[in-house]
Design an enzyme around this catalytic site. Structure first.
Site, short mmCIF file in Angstrom:
data_model
loop_
_atom_site.label_atom_id
_atom_site.label_comp_id
_atom_site.label_asym_id
_atom_site.label_seq_id
_atom_site.Cartn_x
_atom_site.Cartn_y
_atom_site.Cartn_z
N SER A 32 0.82 -1.21 0.00
CA SER A 32 0.00 0.00 0.00
C SER A 32 0.85 1.26 0.00
O SER A 32 1.93 1.30 0.60
CB SER A 32 -0.89 -0.01 1.24
OG SER A 32 -1.43 1.27 1.47
N TYR A 65 -2.03 5.30 -4.15
CA TYR A 65 -3.01 6.36 -3.94
C TYR A 65 -2.41 7.55 -4.65
O TYR A 65 -1.34 8.03 -4.30
CB TYR A 65 -3.25 6.61 -2.45
CG TYR A 65 -4.25 5.62 -1.88
CD1 TYR A 65 -5.47 5.42 -2.52
CD2 TYR A 65 -3.98 4.89 -0.74
CE1 TYR A 65 -6.38 4.50 -2.04
CE2 TYR A 65 -4.89 3.98 -0.25
CZ TYR A 65 -6.09 3.79 -0.91
OH TYR A 65 -6.99 2.88 -0.44
N THR A 111 -5.55 2.53 -7.13
CA THR A 111 -6.84 2.39 -6.45
C THR A 111 -7.71 3.60 -6.75
O THR A 111 -7.33 4.74 -6.46
CB THR A 111 -6.64 2.21 -4.94
OG1 THR A 111 -5.84 1.04 -4.76
CG2 THR A 111 -7.97 2.02 -4.23
N LYS A 127 -7.85 -0.66 -9.59
CA LYS A 127 -8.55 -1.37 -8.50
C LYS A 127 -9.78 -0.58 -8.07
O LYS A 127 -9.70 0.63 -7.84
CB LYS A 127 -7.58 -1.53 -7.32
CG LYS A 127 -8.19 -2.17 -6.07
CD LYS A 127 -7.09 -2.51 -5.07
CE LYS A 127 -7.60 -3.16 -3.80
NZ LYS A 127 -8.14 -2.21 -2.85
N HIS A 158 -13.67 -2.44 -2.23
CA HIS A 158 -12.79 -2.06 -1.13
C HIS A 158 -13.26 -2.69 0.19
O HIS A 158 -13.16 -2.11 1.26
CB HIS A 158 -12.76 -0.53 -1.00
CG HIS A 158 -11.47 0.04 -0.50
ND1 HIS A 158 -10.46 0.46 -1.31
CD2 HIS A 158 -11.02 0.27 0.77
CE1 HIS A 158 -9.45 0.93 -0.58
NE2 HIS A 158 -9.77 0.82 0.70
C1 FMN Z 1 -7.46 -2.13 7.15
C2 FMN Z 1 -7.56 -2.04 5.65
C3 FMN Z 1 -6.72 -1.18 4.96
C4 FMN Z 1 -6.76 -1.12 3.59
N1 FMN Z 1 -5.86 -0.33 2.93
C5 FMN Z 1 -5.88 -0.29 1.59
C6 FMN Z 1 -4.92 0.47 0.89
O1 FMN Z 1 -4.05 1.09 1.48
N2 FMN Z 1 -5.00 0.49 -0.45
C7 FMN Z 1 -5.96 -0.18 -1.16
O2 FMN Z 1 -6.00 -0.13 -2.39
N3 FMN Z 1 -6.87 -0.95 -0.51
C8 FMN Z 1 -6.84 -1.01 0.83
N4 FMN Z 1 -7.76 -1.79 1.48
C9 FMN Z 1 -8.71 -2.59 0.70
C10 FMN Z 1 -8.15 -3.98 0.37
O3 FMN Z 1 -7.10 -3.90 -0.54
C11 FMN Z 1 -9.24 -4.89 -0.21
O4 FMN Z 1 -9.84 -4.25 -1.30
C12 FMN Z 1 -10.31 -5.25 0.82
O5 FMN Z 1 -9.71 -5.54 2.06
C13 FMN Z 1 -11.12 -6.44 0.34
O6 FMN Z 1 -12.12 -6.77 1.26
P1 FMN Z 1 -11.99 -8.02 2.28
O7 FMN Z 1 -10.76 -7.80 3.06
O8 FMN Z 1 -13.21 -7.93 3.14
O9 FMN Z 1 -11.94 -9.26 1.46
C14 FMN Z 1 -7.72 -1.88 2.87
C15 FMN Z 1 -8.57 -2.75 3.56
C16 FMN Z 1 -8.50 -2.84 4.94
C17 FMN Z 1 -9.42 -3.80 5.64
C1 7N5 Z 2 -6.97 6.84 2.55
C2 7N5 Z 2 -7.39 5.45 3.04
C3 7N5 Z 2 -6.25 4.53 3.11
C4 7N5 Z 2 -6.49 3.19 3.72
C5 7N5 Z 2 -7.57 2.38 3.10
O1 7N5 Z 2 -7.58 2.14 1.93
C6 7N5 Z 2 -8.61 1.86 3.93
O2 7N5 Z 2 -8.58 2.05 5.16
O3 7N5 Z 2 -9.55 1.25 3.39
#
Ligand code: FMN
Ligand code: 7N5
Length: 385
Positions: free
Chosen positions: A128, A150, A176, A258, A282
């Site tokens: 990330s 991002y 993303t 994404k 997401h």
């Molecule tokens: C705590 C957390 C942080 C995340 N941070 C990012 C991120 O920094 N960049 C991003 O593209 N997606 C981020 N995501 C989304 C994940 O890449 C993914 O799309 C999502 O977790 C899928 O859902 P699931 O975990 O319920 O299967 C984040 C998700 C969570 C739970």
């Molecule tokens: C700006 C949000 C960054 C982390 C993220 O993608 C999430 O928490 O879902």
């Protein structure tokens, strides 16, 4: 080379004979409960939370539960081969680690532990932009690495970060689209908690010379001002489809978008010359009330699946879920929250345990369903029920 991921099952039973149990549950669907009981509230709450009422987060799971696998017998499926190639990367199984930001909120080793566990199994990790460690530090763990962007409004900061990622050996870029500003997340709002408010997850911009040149004082001298600068540069951004060509100039490897949920957006990704998309909402953290990601998948795969690599995330928990997503048109899945729970519960070993459980369950379930390879999976092996 094909790996017999099912061996984790016999390994666990054999350890049992010697009196040793797995570090925590092997029931991936129940992992969240164990994490809820054992992780600190702030970190757990941030990972587990969704947007608004949580309707989309629940819909993601309900969509998986509505599809049933119809197993086939005497299918000569003893020798399975889960290997697959995604955007030039040969994967031992159709699974990548989804980008998850600010991982030190659940364990002090954060992304370093995740990177080591992923590398030990040969699965690509998507790092990330809001990481707790720099792109260079994560690269030291080895293994296959993709970088998630991002997209910042400052073009020179963007170029600098992408240049660093490329130099550190990250191969594909995942841009993303669905989180250009943070969704309405009551679980965090009620506690007035997001990691970034404490400077967590900002190692990449804070270590970046061009980002630092934009600050009157360094993050070490004035953390609140650096966080505000990050926020105004990386969130609330205003990009359109025509600007994707800017990223193409900065990144020579494959680019994946994404957060695609509509077939027309998938077609636009093709028209923009992108190499892949991730069908994703997401994890239900952005648009509450949005459709389940799995329900968006078949239409999108039908529209563009022969022209662009279609990946999937949001709601994948078990090996059976991976089979369903592949059958409905995904080339591979991104695995998200469960590995973050594993990280919180037992660091690098915890991530490895979660991933080995997923791969073993996938390997075993695929064979018991009567299939040998991911490429044999199609909608015809599923029923709505
Ligand atoms: C705590 C957390 C942080 C995340 N941070 C990012 C991120 O920094 N960049 C991003 O593209 N997606 C981020 N995501 C989304 C994940 O890449 C993914 O799309 C999502 O977790 C899928 O859902 P699931 O975990 O319920 O299967 C984040 C998700 C969570 C739970
Ligand atoms: C700006 C949000 C960054 C982390 C993220 O993608 C999430 O928490 O879902």
């Amino acid at each position: 080379m094909a790996t017999r991921f099912g061996d984790y099952q016999s390994e666990i039973y054999l350890h049992g004979l010697a009196g040793t149990k797995p570090p925590f549950t092997t029931d991936l669907a129940a992992l969240e409960e164990e994490a809820a009981a054992r992780l600190p509230e702030d970190g757990f709450g941030y990972v587990a939370g969704g947007a608004g009422s949580g309707a989309t987060m629940r819909a993601n799971r309900e969509a998986f539960d509505r599809w049933k696998i119809v197993p086939r017998m005497l299918a000569e499926a003893t020798d399975r081969d889960l290997t697959t190639t995604v955007l030039g990367d040969e994967l031992p199984a159709p699974v990548l680690l989804a980008p998850i930001g600010a991982q030190t909120i659940v364990h002090p080793d954060g992304e370093l532990a995740t990177a080591r566990a992923a590398a030990s199994l040969g699965l690509p990790m998507i790092l990330s932009t809001v990481s707790s460690h720099s792109v260079e530090a994560i690269a030291e763990a080895g293994g296959s690495r993709w970088f998630q962007l991002y997209w910042p409004s400052d073009a020179e900061v963007c170029a600098s970060i992408l240049g660093r990622a490329r130099n550190a050996g990250y191969t594909a870029l995942v841009v993303t689209l669905d989180t250009w500003t943070m969704g309405w997340r009551p679980r965090d709002l009620d506690r007035a908690y997001v990691p970034f408010l404490n400077g967590e997850g900002l190692a990449i911009p804070f270590s970046d010379p061009v980002f630092r040149s934009r600050l009157a004082k360094s993050p070490e001298e004035d953390l609140p001002a650096a966080m505000l600068a990050w926020m105004s540069m990386f969130t609330g951004t205003d990009f359109g489809w025509h600007q994707l060509s800017l990223l193409r100039e900065l990144w020579s490897g494959p680019i994946v978008l994404k957060g695609v949920q509509h077939a027309d957006d998938a077609r636009r990704a093709v028209d923009a010359g992108m190499d892949g998309i991730v069908v994703s909402n997401h994890g239900g953290r952005q648009v509450d009330g949005a459709l389940a990601a799995l329900d968006a998948l078949p239409t999108i795969a039908g529209a563009v699946g022969d022209r662009i690599e279609v990946l999937f995330d949001s709601g994948v928990r078990t090996g059976a879920d991976v089979i369903k997503a592949l059958a409905l048109g995904a080339k591979a899945v991104l695995y998200g929250r469960p590995y973050a729970y594993g990280l919180g519960l037992a660091g690098e070993d915890g991530v490895r345990h979660v991933l080995r459980c997923l791969l073993a369950e996938l390997y075993i379930t695929l064979g018991l369903a009567g299939y040998r390879t991911p490429s044999e999976l199609s909608p015809s092996l599923l029923r709505r029920g």
